[in-house]
Design an enzyme around this catalytic site. Structure first.
Site, mmCIF file in Angstrom:
data_model
loop_
_atom_site.group_PDB
_atom_site.id
_atom_site.type_symbol
_atom_site.label_atom_id
_atom_site.label_comp_id
_atom_site.label_asym_id
_atom_site.label_seq_id
_atom_site.Cartn_x
_atom_site.Cartn_y
_atom_site.Cartn_z
ATOM 1 N N GLY A 115 0.787 -1.219 0.000
ATOM 2 C CA GLY A 115 0.000 0.000 0.000
ATOM 3 C C GLY A 115 0.818 1.267 0.000
ATOM 4 N N CYS A 116 2.158 1.141 -0.098
ATOM 5 C CA CYS A 116 3.010 2.315 0.054
ATOM 6 C C CYS A 116 3.415 2.933 -1.260
ATOM 7 C CB CYS A 116 4.258 1.957 0.852
ATOM 8 S SG CYS A 116 5.255 0.696 0.044
ATOM 9 N N GLY A 117 3.004 2.338 -2.386
ATOM 10 C CA GLY A 117 3.321 2.927 -3.675
ATOM 11 C C GLY A 117 4.625 2.439 -4.269
ATOM 12 N N LEU A 118 5.343 1.542 -3.581
ATOM 13 C CA LEU A 118 6.566 0.966 -4.109
ATOM 14 C C LEU A 118 6.311 -0.491 -4.443
ATOM 15 C CD1 LEU A 118 9.173 2.482 -1.631
ATOM 16 C CD2 LEU A 118 8.596 3.277 -3.918
#
Length: 275
Positions: free
Chosen positions: A110-113
């Site tokens: 969920g952190c975009g990485l």
């Protein structure tokens, strides 16, 4: 071979100097690009449908899935209609390692990485490039940025994509890649340099965007000790570059620029007044 084009023509209504004009504009395409390993999707990126083999190699390298070209056996691009599936076949030991890594993932990211499962991995320690010996002049830095600006056909057409270039002093710009995503452009560049057998330590990475921590991480993984940008860095990018022993140069305008870390690689020639 995929059926996706890199640009499209969109109708527009333009207002210039108080005058309304109805016309059209060329805009870049943006499509879902999946990276699959061993038949399982690892990540899906939104990007420009070009240089996908480079993208696959660079993504695999900067995400820690591979460390050399020898660990990739085959790359196939499959047109899925609404997007592209880049299917990467790894050497058996790398396939097993990636499969074990997936089993340890706690849940959806969920952190975009991509391909990570924790804050610790997002803040991963980057390779140490402090021992890379490279000397640059302001003229060479200006030359690198000017060369990149002149080698972006997609940006000239659309004014809406990022560029990343690899510049080797004495040789000039040896590789350039473009994408709607700045991270994608750098991954494509990393893949291109790796496929061509270039050594990251021999040159510098030049980008047309701001410098975020991911760009520092990817540049260090490529092995380059100098990252040059036309925009400013984030505080985390500066701290990460310092830890890695990387020279960070930003806000470049011709031979004018700002050095944030490891200035000893740049022969500035003049010591400025300190306010």
């Amino acid at each position: 071979m995929n059926s996706f084009k890199t640009t499209a023509t969109a109708p527009e209504i333009a207002r210039r100097n108080g005058v309304i004009r109805v016309g059209s504009r060329v805009v870049p395409e943006e499509v879902p690009i999946a990276f699959s390993y061993g038949g399982s999707t690892h990540a899906v990126m939104m990007g420009t449908p070009a240089d996908l083999e480079d993208f696959a190699v660079g993504f695999s390298l900067t995400e820690g899935i591979i460390s050399s070209m020898a660990e990739i056996e085959e790359i196939a691009v499959v047109d899925e209609g609404r997007g592209l599936d880049v299917q990467v076949t790894l050497a058996e030991d790398k396939e097993d390692a990636l499969r074990a890594r997936r089993r340890h993932m706690a849940g959806p990211v969920g952190c975009g990485l991509c391909g990570i499962e924790s804050i610790d991995q997002a803040m991963r320690v980057v390779p140490d490039v402090s021992n890379v010996s490279l000397a640059l002049t302001p003229k060479e830095i200006a030359e690198a940025v000017a060369a990149l600006n002149g080698a972006q056909p997609l940006h000239r057409e659309t004014h809406a994509v990022h560029g990343a270039g690899f510049f080797v002093p004495g040789k000039g710009l040896v590789a350039v890649r473009e994408d709607v995503g700045r991270h994608n452009a750098l991954d494509k560049l990393a893949g291109a340099t790796l496929r061509e057998g270039a050594k990251g330590a021999d040159g510098i990475v030049v980008v047309t965007s701001r410098i975020s921590v991911e760009l520092v991480q990817k540049t260090a993984i490529l092995g380059s000790a100098v990252l040059v940008a036309i925009s400013a860095p984030t505080a985390l990018a500066i701290r990460t570059a310092e830890e890695a022993g990387m020279t960070l140069i930003a806000l470049t305008r011709g031979e004018d620029f700002e050095i944030f870390t490891r200035s000893d690689r740049i022969t500035t020639g003049v010591v400025a007044d300190v306010a």
